[in-house]
Design a protein around this motif. Structure first.
Motif, PDB file in Angstrom:
ATOM      1  N   LEU A   1     -37.505  -1.914 -32.927  1.00 59.09           N
ATOM      2  CA  LEU A   1     -39.002  -1.473 -33.327  1.00 59.09           C
ATOM      3  C   LEU A   1     -39.647  -0.255 -33.670  1.00 59.09           C
ATOM      4  N   VAL A   2     -37.873   0.248 -33.929  1.00 53.58           N
ATOM      5  CA  VAL A   2     -38.191   1.430 -35.154  1.00 53.58           C
ATOM      6  C   VAL A   2     -36.920   1.232 -35.956  1.00 53.58           C
ATOM      7  N   THR A   3     -36.143   0.791 -36.431  1.00 53.87           N
ATOM      8  CA  THR A   3     -35.625   0.142 -37.874  1.00 53.87           C
ATOM      9  C   THR A   3     -36.493  -0.153 -38.708  1.00 53.87           C
ATOM     10  N   SER A   4     -37.221  -1.582 -37.456  1.00 54.65           N
ATOM     11  CA  SER A   4     -38.609  -2.110 -38.635  1.00 54.65           C
ATOM     12  C   SER A   4     -39.944  -2.310 -38.419  1.00 54.65           C
ATOM     13  N   ALA A   5     -39.823  -0.599 -38.445  1.00 59.00           N
ATOM     14  CA  ALA A   5     -41.279  -0.588 -37.373  1.00 59.00           C
ATOM     15  C   ALA A   5     -42.487  -0.654 -38.256  1.00 59.00           C
ATOM     16  N   GLU A   6     -42.097  -0.736 -40.329  1.00 57.14           N
ATOM     17  CA  GLU A   6     -43.525  -1.091 -40.830  1.00 57.14           C
ATOM     18  C   GLU A   6     -43.246  -2.787 -41.245  1.00 57.14           C
ATOM     19  N   GLU A   7     -42.815  -3.136 -40.465  1.00 56.53           N
ATOM     20  CA  GLU A   7     -42.533  -4.625 -40.427  1.00 56.53           C
ATOM     21  C   GLU A   7     -43.508  -4.979 -38.611  1.00 56.53           C
ATOM     22  N   LEU A   8     -43.199  -4.415 -37.979  1.00 59.04           N
ATOM     23  CA  LEU A   8     -43.253  -5.055 -36.618  1.00 59.04           C
ATOM     24  C   LEU A   8     -44.510  -4.398 -35.985  1.00 59.04           C
ATOM     25  N   ALA A   9     -44.279  -2.916 -36.826  1.00 55.72           N
ATOM     26  CA  ALA A   9     -46.010  -2.125 -36.343  1.00 55.72           C
ATOM     27  C   ALA A   9     -46.977  -2.759 -36.680  1.00 55.72           C
ATOM     28  N   PRO A  10     -47.869  -3.542 -37.861  1.00 54.21           N
ATOM     29  CA  PRO A  10     -48.304  -4.609 -38.278  1.00 54.21           C
ATOM     30  C   PRO A  10     -49.387  -4.991 -37.336  1.00 54.21           C
ATOM     31  N   LEU A  11     -47.282  -6.216 -36.870  1.00 48.87           N
ATOM     32  CA  LEU A  11     -47.770  -7.824 -36.321  1.00 48.87           C
ATOM     33  C   LEU A  11     -48.691  -7.170 -34.599  1.00 48.87           C
ATOM     34  N   VAL A  12     -47.735  -5.918 -33.900  1.00 48.54           N
ATOM     35  CA  VAL A  12     -47.660  -5.722 -32.915  1.00 48.54           C
ATOM     36  C   VAL A  12     -49.884  -4.874 -32.851  1.00 48.54           C
ATOM     37  N   ALA A  13     -50.265  -4.891 -33.964  1.00 53.06           N
ATOM     38  CA  ALA A  13     -51.557  -3.796 -34.202  1.00 53.06           C
ATOM     39  C   ALA A  13     -52.035  -5.467 -34.282  1.00 53.06           C
ATOM     40  N   GLY A  14     -52.272  -6.027 -35.121  1.00 51.32           N
ATOM     41  CA  GLY A  14     -52.678  -7.159 -35.277  1.00 51.32           C
ATOM     42  C   GLY A  14     -52.846  -8.297 -33.848  1.00 51.32           C
TER      43      GLY A  14
ATOM     44  N   VAL B   1     -44.816   4.433 -34.192  1.00 49.98           N
ATOM     45  CA  VAL B   1     -45.638   5.562 -33.711  1.00 49.98           C
ATOM     46  C   VAL B   1     -46.953   5.743 -35.141  1.00 49.98           C
ATOM     47  N   ASP B   2     -45.846   6.202 -35.798  1.00 50.94           N
ATOM     48  CA  ASP B   2     -46.487   6.849 -37.004  1.00 50.94           C
ATOM     49  C   ASP B   2     -46.318   5.324 -37.922  1.00 50.94           C
ATOM     50  N   ALA B   3     -45.766   4.150 -37.463  1.00 52.80           N
ATOM     51  CA  ALA B   3     -45.993   3.245 -38.824  1.00 52.80           C
ATOM     52  C   ALA B   3     -47.147   2.331 -37.905  1.00 52.80           C
ATOM     53  N   LEU B   4     -48.069   2.782 -36.416  1.00 55.66           N
ATOM     54  CA  LEU B   4     -49.184   1.548 -36.025  1.00 55.66           C
ATOM     55  C   LEU B   4     -49.969   2.059 -36.480  1.00 55.66           C
ATOM     56  N   ASP B   5     -51.045   0.722 -36.745  1.00 57.72           N
ATOM     57  CA  ASP B   5     -52.457   1.249 -37.078  1.00 57.72           C
ATOM     58  C   ASP B   5     -53.117   2.528 -36.617  1.00 57.72           C
ATOM     59  N   HIS B   6     -53.776   3.422 -36.803  1.00 60.55           N
ATOM     60  CA  HIS B   6     -54.257   4.544 -36.382  1.00 60.55           C
ATOM     61  C   HIS B   6     -55.404   4.558 -35.740  1.00 60.55           C
ATOM     62  N   ARG B   7     -55.804   3.166 -35.548  1.00 64.58           N
ATOM     63  CA  ARG B   7     -57.261   3.077 -34.942  1.00 64.58           C
ATOM     64  C   ARG B   7     -57.053   3.057 -33.352  1.00 64.58           C
ATOM     65  N   ILE B   8     -56.016   2.852 -33.144  1.00 66.72           N
ATOM     66  CA  ILE B   8     -55.753   2.359 -32.194  1.00 66.72           C
ATOM     67  C   ILE B   8     -55.139   3.329 -31.143  1.00 66.72           C
ATOM     68  N   GLU B   9     -55.096   5.097 -29.782  1.00 64.61           N
ATOM     69  CA  GLU B   9     -54.498   5.562 -29.270  1.00 64.61           C
ATOM     70  C   GLU B   9     -53.326   4.997 -29.119  1.00 64.61           C
ATOM     71  N   VAL B  10     -52.270   5.914 -29.032  1.00 62.11           N
ATOM     72  CA  VAL B  10     -50.635   5.356 -28.687  1.00 62.11           C
ATOM     73  C   VAL B  10     -50.970   6.915 -27.850  1.00 62.11           C
ATOM     74  N   VAL B  11     -49.920   6.763 -25.745  1.00 63.17           N
ATOM     75  CA  VAL B  11     -49.969   7.547 -25.209  1.00 63.17           C
ATOM     76  C   VAL B  11     -48.083   7.070 -25.026  1.00 63.17           C
ATOM     77  N   ARG B  12     -47.477   7.906 -24.904  1.00 63.33           N
ATOM     78  CA  ARG B  12     -46.031   7.835 -24.978  1.00 63.33           C
ATOM     79  C   ARG B  12     -45.666   8.831 -24.010  1.00 63.33           C
ATOM     80  N   PHE B  13     -44.920   9.276 -22.591  1.00 69.97           N
ATOM     81  CA  PHE B  13     -44.192   9.822 -21.590  1.00 69.97           C
ATOM     82  C   PHE B  13     -43.345   9.968 -22.025  1.00 69.97           C
TER      83      PHE B  13
END
Length: 268
Positions: A249-262, A45-57
């Motif tokens: 998704l956690v250990t490589s968050a800096e690599e995968l978060a931008p991919l998901v956001a794109g 979540v910290d690495a994901l584009d902050h333009r995107i709202e994130v919901v967790r439960f």
């Protein structure tokens, strides 16, 4: 800033975290793995584009959500997720599921085609009909001991999670114990039962949403071949294989978060 709250869904209190997005658009709903509280995915979540709202439960019986009164299955849980998102004011949303949560994400995609816009499936497979992990790995997945005993989690980290955990198994303390909240043994058992006998395999050709499949090349829990099978059966899927393990998704968050956001913002 993450906003924690409790939302009652189908008569049951659910612990929810919302990180507001800086721009309008469909939020991203995160569905976590078995036994894991919403806190585990904080690095992503910290690495994901902050333009995107994130919901967790937290699933009932996990983390900060109390045990459910009765057992549930993926179909009922997907229905409850729809109710949750309605309560939060969202008609349309994207869904990311990791591991066990990837099964729930596939169910949501199939069950709510008009509400689920895009799917991201990380470190996951098709349920009961899949290429399974080895017997030693499966035996360790039956109990929630790795969430309750930090020393044991370090001991089994390399064998269970592969990837970066092979070289730095002690990191599992930080990811799974420093921040995460442990649910009940009953909650873990009910999660296991929810997935027992369930398979998305017959329904995959009917899931029409654009789908991004993320799979590690060293994942002992979910062998890579499962991602390749899903990629062939989902009509609008693309597969990204990364060099890491089950917790990529956690250990490589800096690599995968931008991919998901794109992918979510249709920039890829």
């Amino acid at each position: 800033m993450n906003q924690l709250r409790q939302v009652t869904v189908l008569g049951h209190p659910i612990r929810v975290s919302v990180r507001p997005g800086s721009e309008p658009g469909p939020p991203l709903l995160l569905c976590n793995g078995i036994g894991a509280s919403l806190d585990l995915l904080q690095p992503f979540v910290d690495a994901l584009d902050h333009r995107i709202e994130v919901v967790r439960f937290d699933v009932p019986g996990v983390g900060g959500s109390p045990d459910p009164r009765t057992p549930y299955n993926f179909a009922l849980l997907a229905h409850g997720v729809g109710k949750l998102m309605t309560r939060l004011g969202h008609h349309e949303y994207d869904v990311l599921g990791i591991s066990w949560g990837g099964g729930l994400a596939q169910q949501i995609g199939f069950q709510q085609p008009r509400r689920c816009r895009r799917l991201v499936l990380a470190s996951t497979a098709t349920g009961a009909l899949m290429v399974p992990a080895g017997p030693q790995v499966l035996r360790k997945m039956i109990t929630p001991r790795r969430y309750r005993d930090a020393g044991y989690a370090v001991q089994v980290a390399a064998e269970l999670y592969g990837g970066q955990m092979r070289d730095r198994p002690d990191d599992v303390r930080r990811f799974m114990h420093d921040q995460s909240r442990v649910g009940s043994r009953r909650g873990y058992l009910l999660q296991l039962l929810a997935g027992a006998g369930w398979s998305s395999l017959p329904a995959l050709p009917l899931i029409r949403q654009p789908t991004l499949i993320l799979a590690g090349d060293d994942d002992p829990i979910i062998p890579l071949v499962n991602a390749r099978i899903m990629g062939r059966l989902l009509p609008h899927a693309r597969l990204h294989v990364y060099s890491d393990g089950h917790l990529g998704l956690v250990t490589s968050a800096e690599e995968l978060a931008p991919l998901v956001a794109g992918f979510l913002r249709d920039e890829a």
